[in-house]
Design a protein around this motif. Structure first.
Motif, PDB file in Angstrom:
ATOM      1  N   SER A 102      -7.414   4.705  -6.040  1.00 26.97           N
ATOM      2  CA  SER A 102      -8.480   4.370  -5.098  1.00 26.97           C
ATOM      3  C   SER A 102      -8.496   2.870  -4.797  1.00 26.97           C
ATOM      4  O   SER A 102      -7.888   2.059  -5.485  1.00 26.97           O
ATOM      5  N   PHE A 140      -6.219  10.421  -7.403  1.00 24.92           N
ATOM      6  CA  PHE A 140      -5.252  11.184  -6.638  1.00 24.92           C
ATOM      7  C   PHE A 140      -4.385  12.065  -7.519  1.00 24.92           C
ATOM      8  O   PHE A 140      -3.854  13.055  -7.082  1.00 24.92           O
ATOM      9  N   GLY A 158       0.787  -1.229   0.000  1.00 22.03           N
ATOM     10  CA  GLY A 158       0.000   0.000   0.000  1.00 22.03           C
ATOM     11  C   GLY A 158       0.815   1.273   0.000  1.00 22.03           C
ATOM     12  O   GLY A 158       1.898   1.346  -0.594  1.00 22.03           O
ATOM     13  N   LEU A 181      -7.694  13.715  -0.552  1.00 18.82           N
ATOM     14  CA  LEU A 181      -7.758  12.833   0.603  1.00 18.82           C
ATOM     15  C   LEU A 181      -8.205  13.593   1.847  1.00 18.82           C
ATOM     16  O   LEU A 181      -9.077  13.136   2.585  1.00 18.82           O
TER      17      LEU A 181
HETATM   18  C1  LIG Z   1      -4.207   7.275   5.251  1.00 14.39           C
HETATM   19  C2  LIG Z   1      -4.798   6.802   3.962  1.00 14.39           C
HETATM   20  C3  LIG Z   1      -6.120   7.104   3.672  1.00 14.39           C
HETATM   21  C4  LIG Z   1      -6.682   6.689   2.468  1.00 14.39           C
HETATM   22  N1  LIG Z   1      -7.983   7.016   2.214  1.00 14.39           N
HETATM   23  C5  LIG Z   1      -8.541   6.636   1.041  1.00 14.39           C
HETATM   24  C6  LIG Z   1      -9.909   6.926   0.755  1.00 14.39           C
HETATM   25  O1  LIG Z   1     -10.602   7.552   1.569  1.00 14.39           O
HETATM   26  N2  LIG Z   1     -10.435   6.483  -0.430  1.00 14.39           N
HETATM   27  C7  LIG Z   1      -9.682   5.782  -1.332  1.00 14.39           C
HETATM   28  O2  LIG Z   1     -10.193   5.364  -2.379  1.00 14.39           O
HETATM   29  N3  LIG Z   1      -8.385   5.514  -1.076  1.00 14.39           N
HETATM   30  C8  LIG Z   1      -7.803   5.922   0.065  1.00 14.39           C
HETATM   31  N4  LIG Z   1      -6.483   5.634   0.321  1.00 14.39           N
HETATM   32  C9  LIG Z   1      -5.700   4.962  -0.701  1.00 14.39           C
HETATM   33  C10 LIG Z   1      -5.593   3.516  -0.310  1.00 14.39           C
HETATM   34  O3  LIG Z   1      -4.257   3.244  -0.197  1.00 14.39           O
HETATM   35  C11 LIG Z   1      -6.309   2.604  -1.294  1.00 14.39           C
HETATM   36  O4  LIG Z   1      -7.663   2.939  -1.297  1.00 14.39           O
HETATM   37  C12 LIG Z   1      -6.230   1.116  -0.949  1.00 14.39           C
HETATM   38  O5  LIG Z   1      -6.463   0.851   0.405  1.00 14.39           O
HETATM   39  C13 LIG Z   1      -4.919   0.553  -1.388  1.00 14.39           C
HETATM   40  O6  LIG Z   1      -4.952  -0.823  -1.203  1.00 14.39           O
HETATM   41  P1  LIG Z   1      -3.664  -1.695  -1.037  1.00 14.39           P
HETATM   42  O7  LIG Z   1      -4.139  -3.083  -0.876  1.00 14.39           O
HETATM   43  O8  LIG Z   1      -2.718  -1.370  -2.105  1.00 14.39           O
HETATM   44  O9  LIG Z   1      -2.972  -1.167   0.302  1.00 14.39           O
HETATM   45  P2  LIG Z   1      -3.506  -0.999   1.781  1.00 14.39           P
HETATM   46  O10 LIG Z   1      -4.972  -0.974   1.852  1.00 14.39           O
HETATM   47  O11 LIG Z   1      -2.766   0.158   2.327  1.00 14.39           O
HETATM   48  O12 LIG Z   1      -2.987  -2.312   2.507  1.00 14.39           O
HETATM   49  C14 LIG Z   1      -1.619  -2.572   2.698  1.00 14.39           C
HETATM   50  C15 LIG Z   1      -1.439  -3.438   3.901  1.00 14.39           C
HETATM   51  O13 LIG Z   1      -0.072  -3.852   3.973  1.00 14.39           O
HETATM   52  C16 LIG Z   1       0.313  -3.909   5.303  1.00 14.39           C
HETATM   53  N5  LIG Z   1       1.769  -3.798   5.377  1.00 14.39           N
HETATM   54  C17 LIG Z   1       2.558  -2.818   4.871  1.00 14.39           C
HETATM   55  N6  LIG Z   1       3.848  -3.062   5.109  1.00 14.39           N
HETATM   56  C18 LIG Z   1       3.899  -4.226   5.796  1.00 14.39           C
HETATM   57  C19 LIG Z   1       4.963  -5.009   6.343  1.00 14.39           C
HETATM   58  N7  LIG Z   1       6.249  -4.644   6.213  1.00 14.39           N
HETATM   59  N8  LIG Z   1       4.653  -6.146   6.999  1.00 14.39           N
HETATM   60  C20 LIG Z   1       3.349  -6.529   7.131  1.00 14.39           C
HETATM   61  N9  LIG Z   1       2.318  -5.846   6.627  1.00 14.39           N
HETATM   62  C21 LIG Z   1       2.576  -4.706   5.968  1.00 14.39           C
HETATM   63  C22 LIG Z   1      -0.417  -2.764   5.964  1.00 14.39           C
HETATM   64  O14 LIG Z   1      -0.582  -3.014   7.350  1.00 14.39           O
HETATM   65  C23 LIG Z   1      -1.741  -2.733   5.213  1.00 14.39           C
HETATM   66  O15 LIG Z   1      -2.767  -3.399   5.896  1.00 14.39           O
HETATM   67  C24 LIG Z   1      -5.900   5.979   1.547  1.00 14.39           C
HETATM   68  C25 LIG Z   1      -4.583   5.665   1.851  1.00 14.39           C
HETATM   69  C26 LIG Z   1      -4.022   6.064   3.046  1.00 14.39           C
HETATM   70  C27 LIG Z   1      -2.586   5.717   3.351  1.00 14.39           C
END
Ligand SMILES: Cc1cc2nc3c(=O)[nH]c(=O)nc-3n(C[C@H](O)[C@H](O)[C@H](O)COP(=O)(O)OP(=O)(O)OC[C@H]3O[C@@H](n4cnc5c(N)ncnc54)[C@H](O)[C@@H]3O)c2cc1C
Lengths: 403, 89
Positions: free
Chosen positions: A336, A383, A110, A155
């Protein structure tokens, strides 16, 4: 050590939907996440889409978790990965509790938030906007009595609304005062331009304001020059593009902020300081892809502004140039949750394709790639306005590298 | 105006970085090693983008395609017993 087919790092929408694909084809999968709950950043999300429907992140996460659990996916929570070691023909993922070996690794870690340091930002009571989101929507803890949001972007606008819905009192949203780090976050012109270019997508009435006209630069200039003193209101909360927060004050914790007026270029206008009493401050410095583990395993990186910063080089099938290492979700660029979820599906299918000789999977990968683009085109929250160009550049870099 | 802390784990301020840069006229990497900016408990996850920007602005080095502050394992804080493998095979 048992040899798994794949270790998926990150149980956000990308990691979970990849796991679902891999388990559907009966691969042996371990999903690892350091947060005590699965769902990633999806957990905190709550917004109203332009069609009036609500996007409820907890509900969406539960759907993914349920599906993964029905497929008997091994999800290990509260476990941090600190290293991914590349051996001759497999990988060893190092965590704080164990080592897990697998033929392939999917890094779906993420995004992280950039800090926008202003004097006083280390006082207790100052938090990132994302921390406020998690406290409010995930842990259901009140962040304070009265606060202010520093940093105006998609955001922070979305999360400010979430805080408001939860009954948290916000004074306003304003820019951070200019310094070497805040750069264009403090420049009213740059902020305005970014907001306007995404206006038609934005879930908020504020961001839609006058967007039809503001696409012309001279209109934007007039709008900034005559920006209302009381800000433009979104759901009764003023958004200030001509006011900035210069300092956060307090002895042992946040007691107030110092607000100043700024010119349309972000320069501070002298003798405009005033003190606003608040007991918490949310800083919104934007998001960047969290690529540390991809860096450690040796993925080449590219700096790509539209994608949010340094991203591991990858192709549309979510492969990196390193055999057996895949990436998906926000680590590949800030988008998103819906896009992340579709990318996860692509990554999962690509891994199945690499590890099995199932002819139907290749077609499914292609279909899933098409879905990613479609989801991107329809995204409510975008974004960066040049996301498509950013994606094209990184794919081209991958092809270049492979040659 | 009060001085801004850039790296909060190691409490390195903007002035600390600027002074060190002036004194040693050094690369971004050396500046980081001299001041410990970005090398604290959080492993740079909080301040990395900010430290990068400050170092770029001070040293004039281009933000290249390499991650400017090289990432090295472990990327999370870790106890020595965990690192030493006492708790696993
Ligand atoms: C603060 C914040 C608010 C956001 N708000 C929005 C919003 O309102 N609407 C929207 O559409 N998007 C939002 N986003 C964008 C968001 O990143 C994406 O919507 C979506 O959640 C991305 O999915 P992902 O699976 O790539 O990562 P994430 O959902 O971020 O999941 C990544 C996971 O990896 C885990 N992780 C990371 N590093 C490690 C490690 N070294 N060891 C073990 N686990 C680890 C984390 O704990 C996390 O649970 C937001 C992002 C952030 C950071």
């Amino acid at each position: 050590m048992k040899m798994h087919d794949v270790v998926i790092i990150g149980a956000g929408p990308a990691g979970l939907s990849a796991a679902i694909q891999c388990r559907t084809y009966d691969l042996s999968v371990v999903v690892i996440d350091e947060f005590p709950k699965a769902g990633g950043r999806l957990l905190g999300q709550l917004h109203e889409e332009p069609n009036g429907e609500w996007w409820n992140g907890i509900k969406e996460s539960n759907l993914l978790i349920e599906e993964a659990e029905n497929l008997k996916t091994d999800i290990r929570l509260g476990v941090s990965v600190h290293h991914v070691e590349r051996l001759e023909n497999h990988y060893v993922v190092h965590t704080n509790t164990e080592h897990v070996a697998a033929k392939t690794v999917l890094i779906a870690t993420g995004a992280a938030e950039s800090a926008a340091p202003i004097p006083g930002w280390t006082l207790p009571g100052v938090m990132s906007i994302g921390a406020a989101q998690v406290m409010t929507n995930v842990h259901r803890v009140s962040v304070g009595e009265k606060g202010i949001v520093v940093g105006v972007n998609v955001l922070s606008a979305a999360i400010a609304r979430e805080l408001q819905l939860a009954g948290v009192d916000l004074h306003s949203m304003a820019l951070p005062a200019t310094n070497v780090v805040s750069e264009d976050q403090s420049n009213p012109r740059a902020v305005m331009e970014r907001l306007v270019r995404i206006a038609h997508l934005a879930p908020s009435k504020f961001i839609q304001f006058g967007s039809k006209f503001a696409t012309f630069e001279f209109v934007r200039n007039i709008a900034l020059n005559f920006y209302p003193k009381d800000g433009i209101k979104m759901w009764d909360m003023p958004i200030h593009l001509r006011k900035a927060i210069k300092e956060i004050n307090g002895t042992d914790r946040v007691e107030s902020v110092t607000m100043v007026d700024v010119t349309p270029d972000g320069d501070i206008i002298r003798n405009t300081e005033r003190t606003i009493e608040v007991d918490f401050v949310c800083i919104a410095g934007g998001l960047y892809p969290l690529g540390e583990l991809a860096a450690v395993v040796g993925c080449p990186f590219e700096y790509n502004e539209a994608l949010g910063g340094h991203v591991p080089i990858h192709n549309e099938a979510m492969e990196t140039p390193i055999d057996g290492v895949y990436v998906a979700g926000n680590i590949t660029g800030i988008e998103s949750a819906k896009v992340a979820r579709e990318q996860g599906k692509v990554a999962g299918l690509s891994i199945v394709k690499a590890l099995t000789d199932n002819a139907e999977v290749a077609e499914k990968v292609d279909a899933a790639i098409t879905n990613v683009q479609q989801t991107r085109d329809e995204a409510t929250i975008q974004f960066h306005p040049e996301i498509n160009e950013g994606r094209a550049t990184i794919s081209a870099s991958f092809e270049q590298l492979i040659k | 105006m009060k001085d801004v802390i850039i790296c909060r784990c190691e409490e390195v301020s903007l002035t600390d970085l600027e002074d060190a840069a002036k004194k040693y006229n050094c690369s971004a990497r050396e500046l980081k090693l001299r001041t410990r900016a970005g090398m604290g408990f959080c492993g740079g996850r909080t301040c990395r983008p900010a430290v990068d920007k400050v170092l770029t602005s001070i040293t004039g080095e281009d933000p290249t395609n390499n991650i400017p502050l090289k990432v090295a394992p472990p990327v999370r804080p870790l106890s020595l017993s965990d690192l030493g493998g006492v708790n696993h095979d």
